[in-house]
Design a protein around this motif. Structure first.
Motif, PDB file in Angstrom:
ATOM      1  N   ASN A   1       1.728  -2.027 -13.730  1.00 52.27           N
ATOM      2  CA  ASN A   1       2.853  -2.646 -12.733  1.00 52.27           C
ATOM      3  C   ASN A   1       3.297  -4.020 -12.897  1.00 52.27           C
ATOM      4  OD1 ASN A   1       2.866  -0.104 -11.452  1.00 52.27           O
ATOM      5  ND2 ASN A   1       0.754  -0.654 -10.074  1.00 52.27           N
ATOM      6  N   GLY A   2       2.873  -4.583 -13.762  1.00 53.75           N
ATOM      7  CA  GLY A   2       3.349  -5.748 -13.969  1.00 53.75           C
ATOM      8  C   GLY A   2       2.243  -6.763 -14.817  1.00 53.75           C
TER       9      GLY A   2
ATOM     10  N   GLY B   1      -8.682  -0.912  12.311  1.00 53.46           N
ATOM     11  CA  GLY B   1      -8.751   0.241  12.705  1.00 53.46           C
ATOM     12  C   GLY B   1      -7.698   0.969  11.454  1.00 53.46           C
ATOM     13  N   GLY B   2      -7.397   0.507  10.582  1.00 50.17           N
ATOM     14  CA  GLY B   2      -6.556   1.305   9.521  1.00 50.17           C
ATOM     15  C   GLY B   2      -5.152   1.163   9.991  1.00 50.17           C
ATOM     16  N   LYS B   3      -4.559   0.563  10.979  1.00 50.36           N
ATOM     17  CA  LYS B   3      -3.338   0.772  11.389  1.00 50.36           C
ATOM     18  C   LYS B   3      -2.339  -0.016  10.380  1.00 50.36           C
ATOM     19  CE  LYS B   3      -4.331   1.381  15.964  1.00 50.36           C
ATOM     20  NZ  LYS B   3      -4.842   1.091  17.042  1.00 50.36           N
ATOM     21  N   GLN B   4      -2.687  -1.153  10.047  1.00 47.68           N
ATOM     22  CA  GLN B   4      -1.918  -1.853   9.044  1.00 47.68           C
ATOM     23  C   GLN B   4      -2.259  -1.360   7.522  1.00 47.68           C
ATOM     24  OE1 GLN B   4      -1.458  -6.058   9.771  1.00 47.68           O
ATOM     25  NE2 GLN B   4      -0.884  -5.747  11.887  1.00 47.68           N
ATOM     26  N   ALA B   5      -1.146  -1.580   6.580  1.00 45.20           N
ATOM     27  CA  ALA B   5      -1.734  -1.124   5.287  1.00 45.20           C
ATOM     28  C   ALA B   5      -2.409  -2.250   4.718  1.00 45.20           C
ATOM     29  CB  ALA B   5      -0.302  -1.248   4.577  1.00 45.20           C
ATOM     30  N   ALA B   6      -3.556  -1.870   3.906  1.00 48.05           N
ATOM     31  CA  ALA B   6      -4.445  -2.624   3.284  1.00 48.05           C
ATOM     32  C   ALA B   6      -3.868  -2.942   1.693  1.00 48.05           C
ATOM     33  CB  ALA B   6      -5.624  -2.039   2.984  1.00 48.05           C
ATOM     34  N   LEU B   7      -2.968  -3.730   1.936  1.00 42.84           N
ATOM     35  CA  LEU B   7      -2.347  -4.238   0.860  1.00 42.84           C
ATOM     36  C   LEU B   7      -1.921  -5.693   0.623  1.00 42.84           C
ATOM     37  CD1 LEU B   7       0.432  -1.580  -0.187  1.00 42.84           C
ATOM     38  CD2 LEU B   7      -1.718  -1.868  -1.024  1.00 42.84           C
ATOM     39  N   ASN B   8      -2.188  -6.450  -0.473  1.00 46.54           N
ATOM     40  CA  ASN B   8      -2.218  -7.820  -0.220  1.00 46.54           C
ATOM     41  C   ASN B   8      -0.554  -8.174  -0.504  1.00 46.54           C
ATOM     42  OD1 ASN B   8      -1.927  -7.954  -3.103  1.00 46.54           O
ATOM     43  ND2 ASN B   8      -3.560  -9.223  -3.615  1.00 46.54           N
ATOM     44  N   ALA B   9      -0.504  -9.621  -0.404  1.00 48.95           N
ATOM     45  CA  ALA B   9       1.091  -9.938  -0.335  1.00 48.95           C
ATOM     46  C   ALA B   9       1.820  -9.321  -1.691  1.00 48.95           C
ATOM     47  CB  ALA B   9       1.169 -11.329  -0.273  1.00 48.95           C
ATOM     48  N   ASP B  10       1.319  -9.705  -2.795  1.00 48.32           N
ATOM     49  CA  ASP B  10       1.936  -9.134  -4.004  1.00 48.32           C
ATOM     50  C   ASP B  10       2.220  -7.542  -4.074  1.00 48.32           C
ATOM     51  OD1 ASP B  10       2.857 -10.580  -6.547  1.00 48.32           O
ATOM     52  OD2 ASP B  10       1.527  -8.889  -7.238  1.00 48.32           O
ATOM     53  N   MET B  11       1.065  -6.847  -3.753  1.00 46.79           N
ATOM     54  CA  MET B  11       1.198  -5.449  -3.675  1.00 46.79           C
ATOM     55  C   MET B  11       2.275  -5.049  -2.665  1.00 46.79           C
ATOM     56  SD  MET B  11      -0.901  -4.213  -6.305  1.00 46.79           S
ATOM     57  CE  MET B  11      -1.064  -2.572  -5.795  1.00 46.79           C
TER      58      MET B  11
ATOM     59  N   ALA C   1       5.397  -2.554  -3.240  1.00 45.25           N
ATOM     60  CA  ALA C   1       5.624  -1.354  -2.452  1.00 45.25           C
ATOM     61  C   ALA C   1       7.063  -1.311  -1.913  1.00 45.25           C
ATOM     62  CB  ALA C   1       4.624  -1.270  -1.333  1.00 45.25           C
ATOM     63  N   MET C   2       7.654  -2.390  -1.523  1.00 42.74           N
ATOM     64  CA  MET C   2       8.766  -2.322  -1.153  1.00 42.74           C
ATOM     65  C   MET C   2      10.000  -1.852  -2.088  1.00 42.74           C
ATOM     66  SD  MET C   2       9.178  -3.335   1.909  1.00 42.74           S
ATOM     67  CE  MET C   2       8.128  -4.078   3.246  1.00 42.74           C
ATOM     68  N   ASP C   3       9.527  -2.479  -3.538  1.00 42.47           N
ATOM     69  CA  ASP C   3      10.616  -2.065  -4.571  1.00 42.47           C
ATOM     70  C   ASP C   3      10.501  -0.832  -5.062  1.00 42.47           C
ATOM     71  OD1 ASP C   3      11.536  -4.675  -4.330  1.00 42.47           O
ATOM     72  OD2 ASP C   3      10.426  -5.473  -5.871  1.00 42.47           O
ATOM     73  N   HIS C   4       9.148  -0.082  -4.938  1.00 44.84           N
ATOM     74  CA  HIS C   4       8.754   1.108  -5.695  1.00 44.84           C
ATOM     75  C   HIS C   4       8.334   2.118  -4.670  1.00 44.84           C
ATOM     76  CE1 HIS C   4      10.020  -0.494  -9.583  1.00 44.84           C
ATOM     77  NE2 HIS C   4       9.128  -1.491  -9.217  1.00 44.84           N
ATOM     78  N   PRO C   5       8.994   2.649  -3.577  1.00 46.18           N
ATOM     79  CA  PRO C   5       8.533   3.516  -2.611  1.00 46.18           C
ATOM     80  C   PRO C   5       7.915   4.874  -3.360  1.00 46.18           C
ATOM     81  CG  PRO C   5      10.925   3.618  -2.398  1.00 46.18           C
ATOM     82  CD  PRO C   5      10.391   2.311  -3.547  1.00 46.18           C
ATOM     83  N   GLU C   6       8.449   5.079  -4.597  1.00 44.52           N
ATOM     84  CA  GLU C   6       7.716   6.327  -5.261  1.00 44.52           C
ATOM     85  C   GLU C   6       6.321   6.233  -5.605  1.00 44.52           C
ATOM     86  OE1 GLU C   6       9.920   4.359  -6.398  1.00 44.52           O
ATOM     87  OE2 GLU C   6       8.979   4.034  -8.665  1.00 44.52           O
TER      88      GLU C   6
END
Lengths: 192, 192
Positions: free
Chosen positions: B12-13, B126-136, B140-145
């Motif tokens: 992924n880079g 409680g898992g409401k927000q995505a557990a992704l750091n800034a870079d990920m 995710a924005m660029d590659h929804p698939e």
DNA sequence: TTAATCATGTAACACGTTACATGATTGC
DNA sequence: GCAATCATGTAACGTGTTACATGATTAA
């Protein structure tokens, strides 16, 4: 951890390495795997630590048995471990690792993957019967105050399996929806 | 498995060992733990295997960066792994190992144990927000698939946590019932 | 000024997996 | 006759954990 698991089994009655192996294979398989190579290694270490003692039992027409019994210091260690609040909660899940990178493959392939995974069962009977081998079952009869906890671990396995199936269904629906959206996008492109 | 996880991240880079470490710590922690010692070791191995190549990037006032990029043969290996149906499903669960042997302690102590465990949360929100750091998150924005699958692993974590809490409740009720039965037995003995 | 972040790793140890090696007995 | 069970293990390798080591920059 495995070390203390083996210690716990020996605490419920003296055992050979082979017997310990069968208990892991038949009764603890839903939360821990152990090979003979590891079991015999741990038994050596535990003997060195003075937690268990070994008694050689000669047999006719078979190799001698090495029967291991717990020592007072071994029992102390078992209680210390049970009371120790330090608890590694992590679990490395190879299935999720693959899922994370599935974007490299087309949704059709991944759908097949989830459908196959959904249909895998650890408890072949759906978890209705106790996952205990003959010897453990006999022990459970004599010690209901211990068997309570054995049943709790089986219940965990059952709940985990159910959750996993539900998650697979969720994944399948998500991917089917995604496919449908992609198809309708194609249709729009054709029309314009 | 860790090897292929790292390979997937580099796919992924291009990334440094440090960056890989942060992704594991911030975004994959709910299903896989990895220390830097392991990451740097795997990077060496993967370079030897020809799956990745290393580029040294000098920096001012900081140690040089070692940026790793995927090779065509590395990408082939990633696809081979994703398609490989061989899937180790086992997980060694230290919590269940302890539970199995809790019969050695009085129910009061074990109840405290389950109550503490019930209140542990992997997802602090409680898992409401995505557990992704800034870079990920940016990726995710660029590659929804691709991000679809990332979300699926987060959903698994959320469902697992819920199931674990429910199991703890079940254990607590079972033990409370057991205590009540034991108490009424004592009463009977007094009366007779 | 103190902690966190960026950035690299090594060494030793602990734990888990795979494959191999031996051989009698028991049940189908 | 063949497979499974009982019974012991070792060797090599692979993976994961803990502790150590260094050092500048940046934000509170």
């Amino acid at each position: 951890m495995l070390r203390h698991g083996i210690l716990g089994l020996i605490n419920n009655g003296a055992k050979t390495g082979y017997e310990i192996m069968t208990v892991f294979r038949d009764s603890l398989h839903h939360f821990w795997a152990a090979q003979t190579s590891q079991i015999y290694r741990e038994l050596r270490t535990m003997e060195r630590l003075g937690w268990i003692t070994q008694t050689r039992v000669p047999q006719s027409g078979r190799p001698d048995k090495n029967v291991f019994s717990i020592t007072p210091s071994g029992h102390e260690e078992l209680l210390r471990w049970l009371r120790d609040p330090d608890m590694p909660l992590k679990f490395n899940n190879p299935f999720l690792m693959k899922t994370f990178f599935m974007g490299e493959l087309p949704p059709e392939e991944n759908l097949a993957f989830f459908r196959a995974f959904r249909d895998i069962a650890v408890f072949p009977d759906g978890g209705k019967q106790a996952a205990l081998n003959a010897d453990m079952y006999r022990q459970a009869m004599d010690h209901p105050e211990k068997a309570i906890y054995w049943k709790l671990t089986i219940e965990f396995g059952r709940m985990y399996e159910k959750m996993q199936r539900e998650w697979c269904e969720y994944c399948i629906h998500t991917l089917e929806d995604f496919q449908r959206i992609m198809e309708s996008k194609k249709e729009e492109e054709k029309e314009s």
